[in-house]
Each structure stands twice: as structure tokens, then as C-alpha cells.
Design a protein around this motif. Structure first.
Motif, PDB file in Angstrom:
ATOM      1  N   HIS A 219      -1.897  10.028  43.354  1.00 21.67           N
ATOM      2  CA  HIS A 219      -3.063   9.523  44.112  1.00 21.67           C
ATOM      3  C   HIS A 219      -3.153   8.004  43.992  1.00 21.67           C
ATOM      4  CE1 HIS A 219      -7.392  10.189  45.547  1.00 21.67           C
ATOM      5  NE2 HIS A 219      -7.308   8.885  45.334  1.00 21.67           N
TER       6      HIS A 219
ATOM      7  N   HIS B 253      -3.923   4.179  46.587  1.00 26.49           N
ATOM      8  CA  HIS B 253      -4.244   3.564  47.879  1.00 26.49           C
ATOM      9  C   HIS B 253      -3.520   2.221  47.960  1.00 26.49           C
ATOM     10  CE1 HIS B 253      -7.979   6.119  48.463  1.00 26.49           C
ATOM     11  NE2 HIS B 253      -7.805   6.241  47.158  1.00 26.49           N
TER      12      HIS B 253
ATOM     13  N   HIS C 103     -10.369  13.244  48.564  1.00 25.09           N
ATOM     14  CA  HIS C 103     -11.120  13.098  47.314  1.00 25.09           C
ATOM     15  C   HIS C 103     -12.066  14.273  47.145  1.00 25.09           C
ATOM     16  CE1 HIS C 103      -9.869   8.980  48.353  1.00 25.09           C
ATOM     17  NE2 HIS C 103      -9.845   8.768  47.045  1.00 25.09           N
TER      18      HIS C 103
ATOM     19  N   HIS D 119      -9.478  13.336  41.686  1.00 21.75           N
ATOM     20  CA  HIS D 119     -10.629  13.285  40.760  1.00 21.75           C
ATOM     21  C   HIS D 119     -11.099  14.662  40.298  1.00 21.75           C
ATOM     22  CE1 HIS D 119     -10.650   9.022  41.490  1.00 21.75           C
ATOM     23  NE2 HIS D 119     -10.562   9.310  42.773  1.00 21.75           N
TER      24      HIS D 119
ATOM     25  N   ASP E  58      -4.840   5.870  41.280  1.00 20.23           N
ATOM     26  CA  ASP E  58      -5.986   5.590  42.152  1.00 20.23           C
ATOM     27  C   ASP E  58      -6.316   4.104  42.259  1.00 20.23           C
ATOM     28  OD1 ASP E  58      -7.978   6.290  43.983  1.00 20.23           O
ATOM     29  OD2 ASP E  58      -9.520   6.362  42.419  1.00 20.23           O
TER      30      ASP E  58
HETATM   31 ZN    ZN Z   1      -8.708   7.492  45.709  1.00 23.73          ZN
END
Ligand code: ZN
Ligand code: GUN
Length: 442
Positions: A74, A76, A229, A268, A321
Motif C-alpha cells: 500500500h 501512494h 482504504h 489499514h 502508505d
Molecule cells: Zn493509503
């Protein structure tokens, strides 16, 4: 054909389900032989050297740990320009920092420049596979996959879908998101090592129509991923309850749209119920544990050992993340995962930690038959940690009594950047190579 020689460490079983020591494969003097992007021979040097044809000289890594390439489930890429932003929790952080950063990706050049930097930084951290969120702009996906294709990394990525509760410059519609995703799927999914992930940002930013359109894409194309998410912060969970009053839980919002199944990866999943773990176990959906992000935003403590309860183990990978997470290094992320577990009264040992960052991540992505391990037939992605990266680390290593301790101190004391990274049997990053450590200069 190429080969590497040194101390090799990999796993042959899931140490959350079996005795951790029994899952470890360790060669103090090991040899990994690679050809055609795959491992063709692997074992102790003396027993395996016969597999080396005359003239193939292994690259030697003394004072190092050779591991499978690390798997980030995960992250970005557009958020590297605002990583480490001060003073907000999830929803305020999105408004204040994240959405403005993602608006800047309307500029294709900016997307290309960022993708180039991101991929190099990820490789410098030993990560060879990641599940990556792009932005709402389709060219942000092209920019990322083009760079990944250049390095031949196995990556999952997708265009973010969001049709409400964000600045208008970042909104698509259910129909447009479907159409643009479909074009990207046709262009990239299964091209070389690239894999497409349908990426509805999270339930508050997606109408029911958009979530349904994401479900339609998953039904209409084989082997796609779904990333989003789930239950990251209490305020977000309460918001989802208000937006979807008819659904039994946050996860049920996604299940209702047909998004919960194999190759679904939920980031998460902190504030979830036992029933949600059961649903993930039953369906093959995975959770991504993002400890640096959850600490940084103050989101909460992931229940790692509950998720991996041997009675109904859930597929769990590790996520950086970034930009809510504060490092692209999965080794560092493991150090924080250890502390999160400690705050919950659990101890995350080095073997289980290594599993999370390698074979567990591969399992979360349903790629456990191709990546995440060093074994004959597996894709030849490697990460080489320098156990003497600093005088302190070298000194500390001399006092390690076994391999597990040596690995554990990498998690707690190791640097972000690794010594070398190999992708599909080629060295793509060598820290010591000057002037440019990368195989393909930026
Ligand atoms: Zn994220
Ligand atoms: N929830 C929705 N979008 C995001 C994001 O970009 N980062 C994190 N950490 N949580 C999210």
C-alpha cells in the motif's frame, strides 16, 4: 545468466502458522543463480556452484543479508511531495495536504517526473513489488507503469476513483471512472510484469454507483486487483456509517459492491470487528498493515496477531502508505510494526517480520507462487541489506549471536537505503555504483 553469493535468508512457510524457526531457510554462504528473470539454482555455495557455467562470476556481497525483494502492499506515489506534513489527522490531512498535491498531477510532466523519482527511491529501499495508488488522472497511471516497465518490476497500480467529497479538480464520475479504468486495463494489465488495480479511493469519496462500477470492472476482466482504504480512523468510520446507513459495516459497503474477494487489498483495517477478519479469511481478501502511517496520523494500532490468528488467518502484507507513512523503507516500517505490536502487548519476532515484508506480502497479492521467496522457479527479485552500513551497525552486528538477531537489528537500526536491489535477475540498484547507482539513469 547471473549469480549472487553471500548470506541468504528466505522463508519456506508462514511463521504465524508454524514454529518460526522451522520456516527459515538460511545459507551463511549461499548462491542464487538466475536466468531469464527467474531463479534457476539456489542453495549453499559448495553444493550449488556446479550450476554455474564457466565464466559466470557471482556478484559477492560480504557483510550483507540477501533477501527476497520486499513487497509494499500500500503506497501512494503522488504523495512523495508532501510526506511528513505537520499536524493533522486523516480527514483534515487529506483536505489540507493530500488533495492539493494530487491536483498538481493534472500536469503530465509532473506525473512523469514524480514517477521516475518514486520508482528509484522505492528500489533504493529494496522494494521490488508494490501496490500503488496513482491519482484520478489516467496519465498518472501511464507515467508510473512506463517507468516500472523500464525496470521490469512487478507492480500493481491504478487510477484513483472518486466522485464526491473532494475538490472538483479531482473528481470523476462513475461512468468516466469506469471508462478510463477500462482503457488503462487494456493498455497495462498483464503487459510484462504490470498488473492493474481498480482503485476506488475509499467509501466516503465514492458514490454507490462508483463502487458498483468498480465491481463491474472486476467481474469483466480476469486477474484484476482491487485496492482501497478501510476503517483507518474513528471519524472516517463514523462518516461511512452516516453515508451508508443500510450497510452492516464499513467492509460490508465494499462487499455489497462486489469488491471483497481474492486480490482485494484493504489498507489499514484498524477499527474492524472479528466478523470482518472472518470475511477476509473466507474470501481471500487481504489487509495491508501500515504502521508508520497509523502512528504518524494517530489513526490507531492494527491488531496484527488477531488478523493472523491461526484459526482463521487473514492474508496480511506490510504497507508504507507514503505520504501518510513516513518512509518508503519496508525494513524501517518493520521496526515500527514491532513497536505497534509492543504497544498491544505482542512481540513481532524477526522471522515473522521478514515474512510480512516478503512472502506475506506476496500472499496478500496472491502472487505467492511467483515472488516473495528465493526458490527455484521464482521471479529473481532480491534485496541486499548491508549489515555494516554504519560503524554502529557493524559494531552491533559483531555482538549478534544468531541470524535472527542480525535481522532484527536491521529493523531497529538499519538505514533506509539498501546495498543493492535485483529485479528479474538484473542488478537495478547498486548503492556503491558511481556516479549513478541505477541501471537506468533518471
Ligand atoms: Zn493509503
Ligand atoms: N484514505 C483515503 N485516502 C487516503 C490516503 O491518500 N491516504 C491514507 N492514509 N488514507 C486515505
Amino acid at each position: 545468466m547471473r549469480a549472487v553469493r553471500g548470506r541468504v535468508l528466505t522463508l519456506k512457510g508462514n511463521p504465524f502458522l508454524a514454529e518460526p524457526g522451522s520456516c527459515l531457510v538460511h545459507h551463511e554462504d549461499g548462491l542464487v543463480v538466475m536466468q531469464g528473470g527467474r531463479v534457476t539454482a539456489f542453495g549453499g555455495y559448495e553444493l550449488t556452484k556446479a550450476a554455474l557455467p564457466a565464466g559466470v562470476v557471482p556478484t559477492e556481497y560480504p557483510d550483507a543479508l540477501i533477501l527476497p525483494g520486499l513487497v509494499d502492499t500500500h503506497v501512494h506515489y503522488p504523495q512523495i511531495q508532501m510526506v511528513g506534513a505537520f499536524g493533522a489527522q486523516l480527514l483534515g490531512w487529506l483536505e489540507r495536504y493530500t488533495f492539493p498535491a494530487e491536483v498538481s498531477f493534472a500536469d503530465r510532466r509532473h506525473a512523469e517526473d514524480t514517477a521516475r523519482l518514486f520508482l528509484r527511491e522505492v528500489l533504493a529501499c529494496g522494494t521490488t513489488t508494490a501496490a500503488v495508488y496513482c491519482t484520478v488522472h489516467p496519465h498518472s497511471v501511464d507515467a508510473f507503469f512506463a517507468e516500472s516497465e523500464r525496470f521490469n518490476t512487478r507492480m500493481v497500480a491504478g487510477k484513483v476513483l472518486m466522485d464526491r467529497n473532494a475538490p472538483s479538480a479531482l473528481l470523476d464520475t462513475a461512468e468516466r471512472g469506469y471508462r478510463e479504468s477500462e482503457a488503462l486495463i487494456r493498455r497495462w494489465h498483464g503487459r510484462g510484469r504490470q498488473l492493474y488495480g481498480v482503485t476506488p479511493r475509499f467509501a466516503p469519496a465514492c458514490t454507490e454507483a462508483q463502487l458498483d462500477a468498480a465491481g463491474a470492472l472486476l467481474r469483466e476482466h480476469d486477474g484484476l486487483y482491487l485496492q482501497t482504504h478501510l476503517s483507518e480512523s474513528p471519524a472516517e468510520v463514523a462518516w461511512v456509517r452516516d453515508l451508508f446507513p443500510a450497510r452492516a459495516s464499513y467492509l460490508d459497503v465494499y462487499a455489497h459492491a462486489g469488491l471483497v474477494g481474492p486480490r482485494a487489498v484493504f489498507g489499514h483495517a484498524i477499527h474492524v470487528a472479528e466478523e470482518d477478519f472472518c470475511t477476509c479469511h473466507r474470501t481471500g481478501a487481504a489487509l495491508s498493515h501500515c504502521p508508520t502511517s497509523n502512528l504518524f496520523l494517530g489513526s490507531g494500532l492494527f491488531r496484527l496477531f488477531d488478523a493472523l490468528d491461526p484459526r482463521r488467518p487473514v492474508r496480511v502484507g506490510l504497507g508504507t502508505d507514503v505520504g501518510a507513512g513516513t518512509t518508503l523503507s519496508l525494513v524501517r516500517t518493520l521496526g515500527e510494526a514491532y513497536k505497534v505490536a509492543a504497544l498491544r502487548g505482542d512481540k513481532l519476532d524477526a522471522v515473522r517480520a521478514l515474512w510480512l515484508a516478503t512472502a506475506g506480502g506476496a500472499e496478500a497479492l496472491h502472487l505467492e507462487d511467483r515472488i516473495g521467496r528465493i526458490a527455484v522457479g521464482y521471479e529473481a527479485d532480491l534485496c541486499v541489506l548491508d549489515t555494516a552500513a554504519s560503524p554502529l551497525l557493524a559494531h552491533r552486528a559483531r555482538y549478534c549471536t544468531d541470524i535472527e538477531e542480525l535481522l532484527f537489528v536491521q529493523m531497529t537500526l538499519g538505514p533506509e537505503r539498501v546495498q543493492a536491489t535485483w529485479v528479474a535477475g538484473e542488478p537495478v540498484y547498486e548503492a556503491a555504483r558511481t556516479p549513478d547507482p541505477y541501471r537506468y539513469p533518471g
